[in-house]
Design a protein around this motif. Structure first.
Motif, PDB file in Angstrom:
ATOM      1  N   GLY A 179      -3.009  50.556 -46.754  1.00 61.09           N
ATOM      2  CA  GLY A 179      -3.313  49.521 -47.302  1.00 61.09           C
ATOM      3  C   GLY A 179      -4.162  48.938 -46.106  1.00 61.09           C
ATOM      4  N   PRO A 180      -4.895  47.804 -46.575  1.00 60.86           N
ATOM      5  CA  PRO A 180      -5.627  47.251 -45.421  1.00 60.86           C
ATOM      6  C   PRO A 180      -4.829  46.337 -44.481  1.00 60.86           C
ATOM      7  CG  PRO A 180      -6.002  46.099 -47.568  1.00 60.86           C
ATOM      8  CD  PRO A 180      -5.123  47.330 -47.785  1.00 60.86           C
ATOM      9  N   GLY A 181      -3.785  45.839 -44.638  1.00 59.99           N
ATOM     10  CA  GLY A 181      -3.033  45.170 -44.049  1.00 59.99           C
ATOM     11  C   GLY A 181      -2.358  46.137 -42.649  1.00 59.99           C
ATOM     12  N   ALA A 182      -1.968  47.037 -43.121  1.00 61.71           N
ATOM     13  CA  ALA A 182      -1.259  48.103 -42.205  1.00 61.71           C
ATOM     14  C   ALA A 182      -2.492  48.988 -41.644  1.00 61.71           C
ATOM     15  CB  ALA A 182      -0.761  49.347 -43.166  1.00 61.71           C
ATOM     16  N   GLY A 183      -3.717  49.151 -42.082  1.00 59.74           N
ATOM     17  CA  GLY A 183      -4.684  49.370 -41.342  1.00 59.74           C
ATOM     18  C   GLY A 183      -5.280  48.723 -40.270  1.00 59.74           C
ATOM     19  N   LEU A 184      -5.345  47.402 -40.614  1.00 60.44           N
ATOM     20  CA  LEU A 184      -6.037  46.401 -39.434  1.00 60.44           C
ATOM     21  C   LEU A 184      -4.701  46.250 -38.428  1.00 60.44           C
ATOM     22  CD1 LEU A 184      -7.640  43.660 -41.464  1.00 60.44           C
ATOM     23  CD2 LEU A 184      -8.630  45.388 -40.054  1.00 60.44           C
ATOM     24  N   THR A 185      -3.490  46.271 -38.888  1.00 62.92           N
ATOM     25  CA  THR A 185      -2.235  45.999 -37.912  1.00 62.92           C
ATOM     26  C   THR A 185      -2.667  47.208 -36.819  1.00 62.92           C
ATOM     27  OG1 THR A 185      -1.105  45.015 -39.494  1.00 62.92           O
ATOM     28  CG2 THR A 185       0.138  45.797 -37.539  1.00 62.92           C
ATOM     29  N   ALA A 186      -2.774  48.415 -37.302  1.00 64.05           N
ATOM     30  CA  ALA A 186      -2.690  49.703 -36.589  1.00 64.05           C
ATOM     31  C   ALA A 186      -3.819  49.571 -35.642  1.00 64.05           C
ATOM     32  CB  ALA A 186      -2.897  50.918 -37.348  1.00 64.05           C
ATOM     33  N   ILE A 187      -4.977  49.246 -35.990  1.00 61.40           N
ATOM     34  CA  ILE A 187      -6.217  49.122 -35.251  1.00 61.40           C
ATOM     35  C   ILE A 187      -6.065  48.055 -34.128  1.00 61.40           C
ATOM     36  CG2 ILE A 187      -8.827  48.217 -35.200  1.00 61.40           C
ATOM     37  CD1 ILE A 187      -8.991  49.514 -37.869  1.00 61.40           C
ATOM     38  N   GLY A 188      -5.555  46.739 -34.538  1.00 63.91           N
ATOM     39  CA  GLY A 188      -5.138  45.789 -33.769  1.00 63.91           C
ATOM     40  C   GLY A 188      -4.207  46.082 -32.544  1.00 63.91           C
ATOM     41  N   THR A 189      -3.298  47.130 -33.007  1.00 65.92           N
ATOM     42  CA  THR A 189      -2.336  47.472 -31.879  1.00 65.92           C
ATOM     43  C   THR A 189      -2.930  48.510 -30.996  1.00 65.92           C
ATOM     44  OG1 THR A 189      -0.547  47.108 -33.602  1.00 65.92           O
ATOM     45  CG2 THR A 189      -0.215  48.514 -31.721  1.00 65.92           C
ATOM     46  N   MET A 190      -3.949  49.345 -31.364  1.00 60.95           N
ATOM     47  CA  MET A 190      -4.465  50.344 -30.455  1.00 60.95           C
ATOM     48  C   MET A 190      -5.319  49.617 -29.446  1.00 60.95           C
ATOM     49  SD  MET A 190      -5.374  53.821 -32.899  1.00 60.95           S
ATOM     50  CE  MET A 190      -5.747  52.948 -34.456  1.00 60.95           C
TER      51      MET A 190
END
Length: 97
Positions: free
Chosen positions: A38-49
């Motif tokens: 989902g978009p929330g998990a994707g944005l969280t993963a990108i932000g973490t990276m």
């Protein structure tokens, strides 16, 4: 201190070969996972990276920049002291004339 005997060397080579065989066979047997991110998990993963990459960059800068900064300050202080000593020496030679 410890000497390697041929049995240990052969055992290490055999273990390495077995480990690589297991790794290759397990990677070939993998099937794709049809999963939704989902978009929330994707944005969280990108932000973490991005945060991890920035933290690593800042750590490298900290380990490289601050010692260089200290070295430059030490050089500047040494050259300033030499200039002051040279000026004092020239003032002394002018005063004695």
């Amino acid at each position: 201190m410890f000497q390697r005997i041929p049995f240990q060397r052969a055992f290490c080579q055999r273990s390495l070969g077995l480990a690589s065989l297991v790794l290759v066979s397990s990677s070939l047997a993998a099937t794709p996972a049809f999963a939704y991110v989902g978009p929330g998990a994707g944005l969280t993963a990108i932000g973490t990276m991005i945060a991890v990459i920035l933290a690593l960059v800042l750590a490298v800068v900290g380990f490289v920049w601050y010692p260089l900064k200290r070295l430059m300050r030490k050089k500047r202080t040494a050259s300033t002291q030499e200039n002051v000593q040279a000026e004092e020496a020239s003032d002394d030679s002018r005063g004695s004339q």
